[in-house]
Design a protein around this motif. Sequence first.
Motif, PDB file in Angstrom:
ATOM      1  N   THR A  12      -6.543  -0.847  11.227  1.00 34.30           N
ATOM      2  CA  THR A  12      -7.320  -1.747  10.354  1.00 34.30           C
ATOM      3  C   THR A  12      -6.608  -1.955   9.018  1.00 34.30           C
ATOM      4  O   THR A  12      -6.732  -3.006   8.393  1.00 34.30           O
ATOM      5  N   ASP A  15      -2.855  -3.894   9.712  1.00 38.36           N
ATOM      6  CA  ASP A  15      -2.912  -5.329  10.022  1.00 38.36           C
ATOM      7  C   ASP A  15      -2.992  -6.214   8.785  1.00 38.36           C
ATOM      8  O   ASP A  15      -2.579  -7.364   8.816  1.00 38.36           O
ATOM      9  N   ASN A  16      -3.576  -5.682   7.705  1.00 39.43           N
ATOM     10  CA  ASN A  16      -3.754  -6.524   6.504  1.00 39.43           C
ATOM     11  C   ASN A  16      -3.011  -6.011   5.285  1.00 39.43           C
ATOM     12  O   ASN A  16      -3.265  -6.463   4.179  1.00 39.43           O
ATOM     13  N   THR A  20       4.533  -3.396   4.810  1.00 34.06           N
ATOM     14  CA  THR A  20       4.726  -2.569   6.008  1.00 34.06           C
ATOM     15  C   THR A  20       5.893  -1.624   5.750  1.00 34.06           C
ATOM     16  O   THR A  20       6.581  -1.748   4.731  1.00 34.06           O
ATOM     17  N   ASP A 294      -3.107  -0.937  -2.297  1.00 32.43           N
ATOM     18  CA  ASP A 294      -3.177  -2.092  -1.408  1.00 32.43           C
ATOM     19  C   ASP A 294      -4.331  -3.001  -1.855  1.00 32.43           C
ATOM     20  O   ASP A 294      -5.233  -3.341  -1.072  1.00 32.43           O
ATOM     21  N   LYS A 296      -6.988  -5.652  -2.909  1.00 29.90           N
ATOM     22  CA  LYS A 296      -7.475  -6.954  -2.434  1.00 29.90           C
ATOM     23  C   LYS A 296      -8.514  -7.427  -3.455  1.00 29.90           C
ATOM     24  O   LYS A 296      -9.236  -6.601  -4.036  1.00 29.90           O
ATOM     25  N   ARG A 381     -11.813   1.985   1.990  1.00 31.52           N
ATOM     26  CA  ARG A 381     -10.566   1.660   2.686  1.00 31.52           C
ATOM     27  C   ARG A 381      -9.440   2.618   2.334  1.00 31.52           C
ATOM     28  O   ARG A 381      -8.675   3.038   3.162  1.00 31.52           O
ATOM     29  N   GLY A 428      -0.043   0.801   3.875  1.00 31.34           N
ATOM     30  CA  GLY A 428       0.351   0.141   5.117  1.00 31.34           C
ATOM     31  C   GLY A 428       1.754   0.489   5.565  1.00 31.34           C
ATOM     32  O   GLY A 428       2.223  -0.004   6.589  1.00 31.34           O
TER      33      GLY A 428
END
Length: 648
Positions: A12, A15-16, A20, A294, A296, A381, A428
């Motif tokens: 989860t 993917d966002n 990476t 990360d 958002k 998260r 990630g």
Amino acid sequence: MKAQSLYKIPSTIADNALVTDAQYKKMYQESIINPNGFWREHGKRIDWIKPYSQIKKTSFDAHNLYIKWFYDGTLNASANCLDRHLQHDEHKLAIIWEGDDANKQRNLTYSQLHQQVCQFANALLSQGVRRGNVVTIYMPMIPETIVAMLACARIGAIHSVIFGGFSPDSIAARIIDGASKVVITADEGVRAGRTIPLKNNVDEALAHPDVQCVEKVIVMKHTAGPINWVNDRDIWWESLITTASKHCPFEEMAAEDPLFLLYTSGSTGSPKGVLHTTGGYMVYAAMTHEYVFDYKKDDIYWCTADVGWITGHSYMVYGPLANGATILMHEGVPNYPSPSRLGEMIDRHKVTTLYTAPTLIRSIMAEGKDKFSHFDGCSLRILGSVGEPINPEAWRWYHEVIGKQACPIVDTWWQTETGGILITPLPGATETKPGSATRPFFGVQPAIVDNQGTLLEGKSEGNLVILDSWPGQMRTIYGDHDRFILTYFKTFNGMYCTGDGAKRDEDGYYWITGRVDDVINVAGHRLGTAEIESALVAHPHVAEAAVVGYPHDIKGQGIYAYVTLNTGVKEDEPLMQELIRWVRKEIGSIASPDLIQWAPDLPKTRSGKIMRRFLRKIAANEITQLGDASTLADPSVIDALIVTRLNK
Ligand code: 6R9
């Protein structure tokens, strides 16, 4: 081996995620091979008034040291945290505040925060504060503290925030060092149901005969508790605001103009005023906040640190607000009135990102999992850890009970001096190992050296150094540039010496092993043993004192003081209690010794140097592994200390 187990990146998150593993490797390489090109691009993440054309001018050579970033650009930090969000996000929440009493809640949008900062900036101007002046802030965890910091930044004043746990003497020393003309405080703070007499502490600090510089004290009414008032010096925050204009243009600051001072403990001498400048710090705080957490734009981000520490500066104020984030600010402690408070707050405010300290995790863990039986946690998260090494048990508990095995943990290693995070996983990109801070952030070149300064390759253990500059680095110790060079660049010439030990494993992951100098880390608070020793020796009955850290289940390290009394003074319990109170008064409650042992003599070399190695072992009850005592002037001193320790 369990401690070495590898935790995969949850799909989860992967993917966002912003970065990476492959992207991390590519970007990291680029940041090292071509720092100018890399930072030319990333410097653009903040708004500049005059864009920079120069990027990096740095040298770690102790004989020719200079550190400059983006140095022909101009900007304003407060405009970066406020004005630039007004066009698209003026109604977005900047601060969600919850009091010590959970019934007290306040929200501020970016536009409201901007207005308050402008008004308070005008208030500061009306009190004679000008660009380059140092303003002391001694406030509780309330939105006005952030308002005060950003108001200083807006007019180019240098803020010096003092943690609310420091005593009047510590406040006085910091005010004198910064020659601060204005102090901003509140009547009282609240913490775990108790009030903290902030204004009274300021009054006491200002009564100190050496404090001559302070002209005005601005007082925010928070609890409406009783306080003393000094006419002509004290002014209510509210009365200044009512007449202040809501418009305040921001000062155009050069990238290398100072933004703030923050005092921190070192292994010797008095606390150092760590000076951070504007451009590099803002770029680095904003960028690390985005990548490490990360970020958002709909995140609810909660950093539990007090604003009086660097974590509060970089990851509650400047980093997240520069990114336009919504932050949760909490006045009390996350385990009051019960350990379930932390989980209740996460659920109540739908927190997505939690950044806290191992000591808090250990203290809640000690209460048992059942305290979290009603905790949902589905909003979370990302989990972060900072301040001290996190032991694998606490890491796993954090991962399972708080993160429900679905949230990556970023164990972030950094320091007041580094301004921002230097070694950390990226959610990630990095598979994690409990207890390891893993890999360097972009542009950061950690290395391990032996005590002679020789670089060790591959799997190794030794002193952690950083080989080249990064934008968020401190620029000097306020008023003492020689001490800056001596402390950080002389030990291993050409390298920034962190004062921490570290191991690097077969995967290139870093494991911080703790301080290698005389700094101890008590519940994530950094303290110099020398400071506590000077406080003890200042007591009329104390002849000598030696302070060391010892393993403590909750706090990580506890404070263990060996005290030699003056001849004829009786070693008894009341005096022990008095000494504890004394240290609290001299430095603050955070420095209060956990254990005092009377020491008729201290172990010394023939040249009179105290051999702390032995004192640490005895305090830790590791008396079977004391090591070579042949350099001691009088080895029998050790036996006497062991006997007393065993009887404790
Ligand atoms: C940010 C902050 C710095 C010292 C540092 C180290 C310890 C901080 C850590 C950590 C292991 C981590 N430290 N983070 N040790 N793992 N993730 O805490 O700044 O108060 O200046 O303390 O804290 O020993 O040298 P500061």
